[in-house]
Design a protein around this motif. Structure first.
Motif, PDB file in Angstrom:
ATOM      1  N   UNK B   1      32.406  40.840  50.765  1.00 51.82           N
ATOM      2  CA  UNK B   1      33.267  40.395  51.869  1.00 51.82           C
ATOM      3  C   UNK B   1      33.470  41.521  52.883  1.00 51.82           C
ATOM      4  N   UNK B   2      33.982  42.637  52.403  1.00 51.87           N
ATOM      5  CA  UNK B   2      34.116  43.831  53.245  1.00 51.87           C
ATOM      6  C   UNK B   2      33.225  44.908  52.657  1.00 51.87           C
ATOM      7  N   UNK B   3      32.394  45.476  53.499  1.00 52.10           N
ATOM      8  CA  UNK B   3      31.643  46.600  52.954  1.00 52.10           C
ATOM      9  C   UNK B   3      31.602  47.739  53.963  1.00 52.10           C
ATOM     10  N   UNK B   4      31.832  48.916  53.439  1.00 51.75           N
ATOM     11  CA  UNK B   4      31.932  50.112  54.256  1.00 51.75           C
ATOM     12  C   UNK B   4      30.806  51.027  53.846  1.00 51.75           C
ATOM     13  N   UNK B  26      35.013  38.875  47.599  1.00 58.70           N
ATOM     14  CA  UNK B  26      35.988  37.804  47.815  1.00 58.70           C
ATOM     15  C   UNK B  26      36.814  37.569  46.567  1.00 58.70           C
ATOM     16  N   UNK B  27      38.103  37.287  46.791  1.00 60.53           N
ATOM     17  CA  UNK B  27      39.120  36.969  45.782  1.00 60.53           C
ATOM     18  C   UNK B  27      39.463  38.112  44.833  1.00 60.53           C
ATOM     19  N   UNK B  28      38.917  39.266  45.051  1.00 60.06           N
ATOM     20  CA  UNK B  28      39.250  40.419  44.207  1.00 60.06           C
ATOM     21  C   UNK B  28      40.590  41.045  44.590  1.00 60.06           C
ATOM     22  N   UNK B  29      41.129  41.867  43.707  1.00 61.92           N
ATOM     23  CA  UNK B  29      42.113  42.874  44.098  1.00 61.92           C
ATOM     24  C   UNK B  29      41.439  44.222  43.881  1.00 61.92           C
ATOM     25  N   UNK B 150      51.562  35.478  57.594  1.00 60.04           N
ATOM     26  CA  UNK B 150      51.601  34.551  58.727  1.00 60.04           C
ATOM     27  C   UNK B 150      50.333  34.619  59.578  1.00 60.04           C
ATOM     28  N   UNK B 151      49.661  35.740  59.512  1.00 66.00           N
ATOM     29  CA  UNK B 151      48.451  35.883  60.322  1.00 66.00           C
ATOM     30  C   UNK B 151      47.246  35.185  59.691  1.00 66.00           C
ATOM     31  N   UNK B 152      47.432  34.500  58.574  1.00 66.29           N
ATOM     32  CA  UNK B 152      46.364  33.830  57.842  1.00 66.29           C
ATOM     33  C   UNK B 152      45.274  34.817  57.428  1.00 66.29           C
ATOM     34  N   UNK B 153      45.615  35.772  56.597  1.00 73.03           N
ATOM     35  CA  UNK B 153      44.640  36.793  56.227  1.00 73.03           C
ATOM     36  C   UNK B 153      43.571  36.243  55.295  1.00 73.03           C
ATOM     37  N   UNK B 154      42.386  36.737  55.462  1.00 69.67           N
ATOM     38  CA  UNK B 154      41.336  36.472  54.470  1.00 69.67           C
ATOM     39  C   UNK B 154      41.279  37.671  53.532  1.00 69.67           C
ATOM     40  N   UNK B 155      41.483  38.833  54.129  1.00 76.28           N
ATOM     41  CA  UNK B 155      41.580  40.051  53.319  1.00 76.28           C
ATOM     42  C   UNK B 155      42.860  40.771  53.738  1.00 76.28           C
ATOM     43  N   UNK B 156      43.764  40.939  52.786  1.00 83.37           N
ATOM     44  CA  UNK B 156      45.044  41.574  53.090  1.00 83.37           C
ATOM     45  C   UNK B 156      45.011  42.996  52.535  1.00 83.37           C
ATOM     46  N   UNK B 157      45.337  43.955  53.410  1.00 83.27           N
ATOM     47  CA  UNK B 157      45.340  45.345  52.968  1.00 83.27           C
ATOM     48  C   UNK B 157      46.777  45.839  52.952  1.00 83.27           C
ATOM     49  N   UNK B 158      47.220  46.262  51.791  1.00 77.25           N
ATOM     50  CA  UNK B 158      48.605  46.710  51.683  1.00 77.25           C
ATOM     51  C   UNK B 158      48.626  48.219  51.502  1.00 77.25           C
ATOM     52  N   UNK B 183      46.364  32.596  45.067  1.00 77.21           N
ATOM     53  CA  UNK B 183      46.203  31.534  46.057  1.00 77.21           C
ATOM     54  C   UNK B 183      44.923  31.710  46.869  1.00 77.21           C
ATOM     55  N   UNK B 184      44.193  32.779  46.616  1.00 76.95           N
ATOM     56  CA  UNK B 184      42.867  32.877  47.233  1.00 76.95           C
ATOM     57  C   UNK B 184      42.683  33.973  48.251  1.00 76.95           C
ATOM     58  N   UNK B 185      43.694  34.804  48.465  1.00 71.94           N
ATOM     59  CA  UNK B 185      43.537  35.884  49.432  1.00 71.94           C
ATOM     60  C   UNK B 185      43.019  37.136  48.727  1.00 71.94           C
ATOM     61  N   UNK B 186      42.010  37.717  49.301  1.00 75.72           N
ATOM     62  CA  UNK B 186      41.478  38.957  48.754  1.00 75.72           C
ATOM     63  C   UNK B 186      42.422  40.096  49.104  1.00 75.72           C
ATOM     64  N   UNK B 187      42.560  41.056  48.208  1.00 75.13           N
ATOM     65  CA  UNK B 187      43.523  42.124  48.439  1.00 75.13           C
ATOM     66  C   UNK B 187      42.876  43.501  48.318  1.00 75.13           C
ATOM     67  N   UNK B 188      43.281  44.362  49.250  1.00 72.35           N
ATOM     68  CA  UNK B 188      42.921  45.771  49.133  1.00 72.35           C
ATOM     69  C   UNK B 188      44.235  46.528  49.109  1.00 72.35           C
ATOM     70  N   UNK B 189      44.474  47.228  47.999  1.00 73.47           N
ATOM     71  CA  UNK B 189      45.802  47.803  47.787  1.00 73.47           C
ATOM     72  C   UNK B 189      45.692  49.320  47.751  1.00 73.47           C
ATOM     73  N   UNK B 190      46.518  49.961  48.568  1.00 72.87           N
ATOM     74  CA  UNK B 190      46.564  51.415  48.532  1.00 72.87           C
ATOM     75  C   UNK B 190      47.884  51.814  47.897  1.00 72.87           C
TER      76      UNK B 190
END
Lengths: 423, 234, 293, 328, 246
Positions: B1-4, B26-29, B150-158, B183-190
């Motif tokens: 989904x995201x690749x750097x 996708x769908x990972x944390x 509210x922004x309808x994230x596909x990938x949420x970075x916290x 619920x289906x949002x992929x997460x990137x957590x710092x």
């Protein structure tokens, strides 16, 4: 031309002898001689300098003055130039003073360096204080076009001259004309309240205080305000509350516009009317043009042209034909006269040597000017002895001189009709 | 989904990130752990185009995004919830949430998303009229997450969601984060709270001095001696 | 100092309030720009002058009623503001504050003298009879064009307040002024918001110009007369605070006008600067501001 | 490269430059003398501002307050108390310094910074102007004239510009020297530390409040001394050119354009600005407003493209070049 | 001997209590570590000790003298220096000038201050960078600069706020060695650190704070076994998870 060049060079060398350095002469002369040589190559041309504020808040007045200088010179050139100098043409070099003494000084120095044989300026007295000092140092005559400060002529300068009536003259004559109106129309006037701007307005105010009693008036109070004030309602309410028989009003054009509107709004109608004194707005054709109905019947004791003189009328006509940027106003009268004085002196001296020109100016007795009063003649301080203020009134959208009779072109309408009656 | 790929980032003359390569499926944390100043926040800011990279590529759902403006990134559904929350203090809770759905796509679903957010964070529903600046730290973090949702994230970075928050609320927030993921949002957590983060995540990366020094399945990392030694002293 | 009678006092309060409306309008544009971008805009006065000239020329050349010309001066100034922001302010957004300040100073020098070059230094007025009327209530005179300006000022402030409070775009502007990073994370295009804020700020001062033209004169250097007072108002009400600017404008207007009733000459302005310095020293967040930690 | 060698070169450079500057009046007409006097004078004022604004980082937008204080102090003392203008100059400096300490105490005590401090200074200068106007309205409505005494070193009055040239040059050289003196010493380092980061400065034992006041005092003193020079040069003063916002702007423009926080920035800036304003006025002054349009436009572009002033730009380029060299 | 005493300090920010009745003592010559989860109030504690924040209640004593009311620069002059967690270099000055500013605290002459600064730069390993602008330093070098500045003031007690965090392992080892070196000079050290390895190996004693309160104090090995600490530090979930697994 040749003689002039030499004398300029010689002058510079003399100024420097105090350095007591041999061999300096040639070095000092060369950079100065360079432009002189260039000038020599051009056809005969006499340079005079005009230093006026053509930018900033008083650009309006500065421009009107400079235009008058140009007009007088252009007319002379069109008429064949300076005859005694073989039809030499005159050229005006204009420098903006920006209303700053520092810039005025640079301008004066530059104009003199470029070979100007006389300077004309400066409207704002602080700038004129500086430019006249520069002219004095260089020994170049300086005609004050407009500049009201007494100090300008109190420093014992030999090269400073002024054709315009001074503040005392305008204040005294305004009182005198008021008394005449009072007597003629049989309306008892005793008390005066003065509304004035700071700076030059304060000068006029102090002169009014000095002369009022001589003509049977009592000053019951004065209200001052600053330049660039955005609202003047309170000040006018104050002056209204003094209930003087007459309100004497001193100010510039910009604040005048606000004052006239506010007088109308507040229906200020003293029995002797609102009379300007040396007012930059009340006898200003531009104000009449802008204010229309409200300008009607306003009076002002101020310098003005001589309406009986056909020459004066033709000058104004030509001025307004030539310059649409800023139309003719009373300031221009004395800028024009001052230029005529320089031209006349050049004609009589037959040389552009500044020293000789100065002497010629000092001996001036010049009748063919456009202001009321006798010939322009300078006293020892350089003030025109025969300058005089007249009383003007706006009648049917035109400014008419109403007093004294010998320089008037209309009869006074007095007492001044109420604001609501103006049409 | 995201690749750097091989990302370098400089602040003035200083290099902050060195050849960072990572991906989020996708769908990972996914979690990035590391000390203060390791470059975690810089990485997230670079992904969202607030900083520009000097080298490397960022791809999101098959599109290269490292040249886009920040608001375009948000429009793609790549949302960052910044460290220190950065809510709008003198606006009400409601206004904060509304601004979350500022972009047209999100705006169309505003009331629906709002309902979801309130279901996740009942506390916010009780405080819709309150000024955001007067909320407690935990509530502010909830609001920040809510605004992000509210922004309808596909990938949420916290970025450091547990920073300066009472333990009870931290637990609630982590619970919610899990739910969001379910619920289906992929997460990137710092996170600095290494164990909490690794405990929750599927995979993790360890960032030190702007370099990825360790990566793998979260549970493997949790047992890793190096991590234990560096981040816990046990 | 002399004590004025009641009629004078009432008159000065009323005319102060009316004038204050105009100050508010000038200040609102300024406070918006400052609040969002933290830029002290010294070109504000010259932009006001452009608003005045727009109205003047529309009337003189096409006979457009001065109040109708709001429909032109507002969009013209708005677009001008956008362009200025985009091409001149954007490059210095991250520069030190004094550079931004000097840039706007240079800009104002340019605009003023361009106007001088194009339109001459004449003092122009709108000579329309209905603008020369005044209402008298008891002893108090209320000038018609100032009353109109005052109400328009209230109206525009209310409109702007509504816009900022109740529209998404308005909220985005407020959000950007509070918390830049937060604004970025919800997808607000900051560059556009800055552009917009500058445009709206300029449109406000353009409207102030249009509304002042009927009772003032129009001249290239006229802007300077209002703008320093507007700064006082902005600081007084709290930089970036809208309602503060409105109320601050009214208070400063009254202070100036009543000051003139008590003190001679320029001392009315002195009082204003004095208040200004006191506010800066003791309550720099403005009289309505909350002190933040 | 030997140090001695470098020193000889430096001395030679100073001798040549000094000789050139001291000899210049022999070659120059009065107009150019005035031009140079204005450059020196504004470089002097700019340096004074630079100490507070450029080094200590307190951006004053109202240095006219000190300037005008200097203008009025020495002039009024001279006229009303017969105080010699040279002594007046010293007293003017002290008066300016007193005012500076007063406003500095208030501003720094209450933590005014950045734009707030700038605006407070602007308001202070305007307030003083209004006081001057009101006070002068009844006494000197059109300005105060210093009585002429002819050429007199004692009375600080000269018919010729050459002495003013040397005096302004000495004042400027003194200010530049003082700036350099401060820059390389503890006090200068402290000023810069305060400019860069107040709390870090405080943490390193710097009494920030005290050093800000010192910067203010030096800056205000010099600016007020400049005011006396102004009075004696024009021998006529009025409130606008003493306390006006225009003077404040002119004072700070030089250092900003030239490079704030550098020794030669104010001189460079003053030179460029005077040159620019004179040439535009000379060539375009006849077209009402055009010269100031160009001046304004140049100002805008300098600020966009050289945000750290000309000296800053030069240093940056120099840094890049040397860095490039060390890399290769 | 007690060189620094923090006595019953309470500090609030608005409604938030950042420090609550916090007390501890620092003995001359020791290294005392302060740990606690993010937001526990560690940096606030430093700000209170160095007077950047005023506490609501409580007092700070330095060598028996009450310094609570002093201004930050006076505290530095007394011999209590600090570093900042977010490094605060004088950005546009060179590294050397940065350190000189610290040295001027006790040396008035520019030349001697330069010598002193160079000595310290040599010791922290920044000598190569002395003529570079502080902004051009990497995070590791900035931390060293931060420390060098504080050391230049010749402190008796130095407060180090996360000087190891963010360094790579070689840099971290250098830094740890340097901190030991500082201690050997007889300087007392109060240390906030995130990198556990560093704090465990450096500290003679450790104080643990959580939500502004002291929850544990003692030798490193004692503290790391204290269940309260583990709970605060690792979070309840971890404890629970551990229980479940075991």
């Amino acid at each position: 031309m040749e003689s002039k060049k030499k004398s300029r060079k010689g002058y510079e060398i003399n100024r420097r002898t105090f350095l007591k350095m041999a061999g300096v002469t040639g070095l000092a002369a060369s950079p100065i001689a360079f432009p002189a040589v260039l000038r020599g190559a051009a056809p005969k041309e006499i340079l005079i300098g005009s230093i006026h504020p053509i930018t900033g808040p008083v650009a309006y007045d500065g421009t009107s003055l400079d235009q008058a200088v140009h007009l007088a010179v252009d007319q002379k050139n069109a008429a064949g130039g300076i005859k005694s100098m073989g039809g030499a043409k005159i050229k005006v070099a204009l420098m903006d003073s920006e209303g700053k003494p520092k810039v005025g000084e640079a301008a004066a120095e530059k104009l003199i360096r470029d070979g100007c044989v006389a300077l004309l300026g400066c409207y704002q007295s602080p700038v004129a204080m500086v430019t006249t000092a520069v002219a004095e140092r260089h020994g170049v005559p300086h005609l004050i076009t407009v500049g009201v400060a007494d100090e300008l002529l109190e420093r014992g300068f030999k090269y400073t001259f002024r054709t315009q009536p001074d503040a005392s003259n305008m204040a005294e004559l305004t009182c005198k004309y008021l008394r005449q109106l009072s007597d003629k129309f049989n309306i008892a006037l005793k008390t005066i309240a003065v509304l004035h701007i700071s700076g030059f307005g304060a000068v006029v105010n102090s002169k009014l205080a000095k002369f009022a009693s001589r003509y049977g008036f009592e000053i019951i109070g004065s209200v001052s305000y600053g330049i660039g004030t955005p609202d003047i309602t309170t000040e006018i309410s104050k002056i209204k509350g003094m209930n003087g028989d007459v309100i004497v009003d001193v100010g510039y054009l910009s604040d005048g516009i606000l004052k006239i509107r506010t007088y109308n709004d507040l229906k200020v109608e003293p029995k002797g009317g609102i009379i300007g004194c040396a007012n930059g707005a009340f006898s200003n054709p531009s104000m009449v043009k802008e204010m229309g109905r409200l300008a009607e019947f306003l009076m002002d004791g101020n310098y003005w042209h001589n309406p009986r003189s056909a020459f004066a009328r033709s000058v104004i006509e030509e001025y307004n034909k030539k310059y649409t940027r800023v139309i003719f106003q009373s300031h221009a009268v004395h800028a024009y006269n001052a230029t005529l004085v320089v031209i006349d002196a050049l004609e009589r001296a037959g040389t552009s040597d500044p020293g000789k020109l100065r002497d010629a100016i000092a001996r001036t007795s010049f009748k063919d000017h456009i202001a009321p009063g006798g010939p322009i003649e300078f006293d020892t301080t350089g003030q025109n002895k025969n300058a005089m203020a007249t009383l003007q009134q706006v009648q049917k959208r035109e400014i008419k001189a109403i007093l004294p009779d010998e320089f008037s072109d209309a009869k006074p309408v007095f007492p001044i009709p109420p604001w609501s009656a103006k049409a | 989904m995201l690749s750097i790929k091989d990302l370098d980032v400089h602040y003035d003359d200083v290099q902050v990130l060195h050849g960072v390569t990572m991906e989020v499926r996708a769908t990972e944390i996914v979690t990035i752990v590391g000390a203060n100043g390791a470059g975690k926040t810089t990485l997230l800011k670079t992904i969202t185009s607030i900083h520009r990279s000097s080298k490397g590529q960022i791809w999101f759902e098959g599109e290269r995004i490292d040249h886009l403006s920040p608001h375009h990134i948000v429009d793609r559904g790549l949302i960052r919830i910044p460290e220190g929350r950065k809510i709008f203090p003198t606006m009400s809770v409601l206004e904060n949430l509304e601004l979350g759905s500022y972009l047209p796509k999100a705006k169309a679903l505003r009331s629906e998303s709002m309902g979801k957010v309130f279901d996740l964070f009942p506390r916010l529903r009780e405080r819709t009229r309150q000024l955001a600046g007067t909320l407690s730290g935990g509530e502010q973090q909830m609001l920040a997450i809510g605004r992000g949702l509210m922004t309808l994230p596909r990938l949420l970075m916290l970025d450091e969601p547990s920073l300066g928050i009472a333990p009870l609320l931290v637990r609630e927030i982590f619970r919610t984060i899990r739910e969001v993921n379910h619920q289906g949002t992929t997460l990137l957590l710092v996170e600095q709270n290494v164990f909490n983060a690794l405990d929750m995540a599927h995979r993790g990366y360890v960032l030190e001095n702007g370099k990825i020094v360790l990566q793998g399945e979260a549970h493997d990392l949790l047992g890793n001696e190096y991590i234990k030694e560096s981040y816990l002293g046990i | 100092m002399n004590f004025p009678g009641l009629p004078l006092l009432l008159q000065s309060i009323v005319s102060g309030i009316l004038m204050g409306g105009v100050y508010s309008l000038v200040a609102i544009g300024l406070t918006l720009i400052f609040g969002v971008m933290q830029i002290i805009n010294f070109a504000h006065g010259s932009l006001m002058m452009l608003g005045m000239f727009t109205t003047y020329w529309l009337y003189v050349l096409m006979g457009v009623d001065p109040y109708l010309s709001l429909l032109f001066s507002i969009p013209i100034c708005f677009v001008l503001g956008l362009l200025i922001e985009r091409f001149l302010i954007t490059p210095v957004l991250d520069a030190p504050a004094h550079n931004q300040l000097l840039l706007t100073l240079g800009l104002s020098l340019f605009i003023e003298n361009l106007a001088l070059f194009l339109w001459s230094p004449n003092f122009r007025t709108l000579d329309i009879p209905y603008l020369q009327t005044a209402v008298t209530v008891g002893t108090v005179m209320i000038s018609f064009p100032k009353l109109v300006a005052f109400f328009f000022a209230l109206l525009l402030t209310a409109f702007l307040y509504y816009f900022l409070k109740n529209t998404d775009l308005g909220k985005a502007i407020r959000a950007a002024s509070m918390e830049r990073e937060g604004a970025l994370t919800v997808g607000i295009n900051l560059r556009w918001v800055y552009c917009l804020a500058f445009g709206i700020g300029t449109a406000c001062v353009g409207a102030a110009g249009t509304l002042s033209a009927p009772f003032f004169y129009v001249n290239p250097s006229v802007g300077g007369i209002f703008v320093i007072t507007a700064y006082v108002v902005v600081v007084f009400g709290g930089m970036g605070n809208f309602i503060g600017a409105l109320v601050g404008g009214l208070i400063i207007g009254v202070a100036e006008s009543v000051g003139a009733a008590f003190f001679p000459g320029q001392l009315k302005k002195f009082i204003i600067y004095f208040i200004f310095i006191l506010i800066l020293l003791f309550k720099p967040e403005g009289i309505f501001g909350r002190r933040s930690e | 490269m030997s140090n001695i060698h470098q020193k000889t070169w430096n001395i030679l450079l100073i001798v040549v430059l000094g000789g050139l500057i001291l000899g210049l009046p022999l070659f120059l007409g009065k107009y150019y003398l005035h031009f140079f006097i204005m450059i020196f004078f504004f470089a002097f004022l700019g340096s004074a501002w630079n100490i507070l604004g450029g080094y200590a980082g307190q951006f004053s937008f109202g240095h006219a307050a000190f300037f005008g204080t200097g203008v009025f102090t020495s002039t009024l003392l001279q006229i009303h108390a017969g105080v010699n203008p040279w002594i007046g100059m010293l007293l003017a400096g002290i008066a300016g310094m007193g005012l500076g300490l007063f406003i500095g105490f208030l501003s720094f005590r209450y933590g005014l910074r950045g734009p707030y401090f700038a605006l407070a200074m602007l308001a202070l200068a305007e307030m003083l102007k209004l006081i001057a106007i009101e006070w002068m309205t009844s006494r000197y409505p059109l300005g105060i004239t210093i009585p002429l005494r002819g050429d007199s070193l004692l009375y600080f009055q000269f018919r010729d510009k050459v002495p003013y040239y040397y005096i302004s040059f000495l004042m400027m050289a003194g200010a530049l020297f003082l700036t350099r003196f401060i820059e390389v010493r503890k006090i200068g380092s402290y000023f810069k530390a305060i400019r860069e980061n107040e709390s870090a400065a405080e943490a390193l034992g710097i009494n920030v409040f005290r050093y800000k006041l010192i910067a203010m005092a030096i800056s205000a003193f010099l600016t007020a001394v400049g005011g006396t020079f102004y009075s004696q040069y024009y021998l006529n003063i009025e409130e606008e050119s003493a306390f006006g916002a225009g003077i404040s702007i002119e004072i700070l423009m030089g250092p900003i354009i030239g490079g704030a926080g550098t020794v030669f920035g104010p001189l460079l800036g003053a030179g460029i600005l005077e040159f620019l304003s004179e040439t535009t006025r000379n060539f375009l002054g006849g077209y009402s407003g055009v010269h100031l349009m160009i001046y304004g436009a140049v100002l805008v572009f300098v600020i966009i493209f050289l945000p750290h002033g000309i000296m800053g730009g030069l240093q940056e380029t120099f840094r890049k070049i040397t860095k490039g060299q060390t890399k290769t | 001997m007690i060189i620094l005493e923090v006595k019953e300090i309470t500090k609030r920010f608005g409604g938030l209590v950042a420090l609550k009745d916090l007390s501890f003592k620092l003995r001359q010559g020791e290294i005392l570590g302060i740990i606690g989860p993010n937001g526990a109030g560690k940096t606030t504690l430093f700000n209170v000790i160095t007077s950047f924040h005023r506490p609501e209640t409580g007092k700070i004593f330095f060598k028996g003298e009450d310094i609570t009311e002093l201004r930050p620069y006076q505290i530095c002059r007394k011999g209590l220096a600090r570093t900042f967690q977010i490094t605060q270099p004088f950005a546009n000055l060179t590294v050397l000038e940065n350190v000189k500013i610290g040295a001027y605290n006790h040396i008035p002459s520019s030349r001697e201050a330069t010598d002193e600064a160079l000595r310290i730069l040599e010791a922290v390993g920044l000598i190569e960078k002395r003529n570079e602008r502080a902004t051009s330093l990497s995070i590791g070098h900035r931390k060293k600069l931060e420390l060098a500045k504080a050391m230049a003031t010749r402190p008796e007690v130095i407060l180090l706020d996360e000087v190891v965090a963010g360094l790579n392992s070689r840099e971290a080892n250098d830094m740890i060695a340097y901190i030991h070196h500082i201690q050997k000079q007889g300087i007392t050290i109060l240390l906030i650190e995130h990198v556990m390895k560093a704090i465990m190996s450096l500290s003679n004693r450790i104080v643990v704070i959580h939500y502004g309160q002291k929850i544990s104090e003692g030798k490193p090995e004692e503290v790391s076994k204290d269940p309260k600490v583990i709970e605060a530090y690792l979070g309840e979930e971890y404890i629970l998870a551990k229980h479940q697994r075991s």
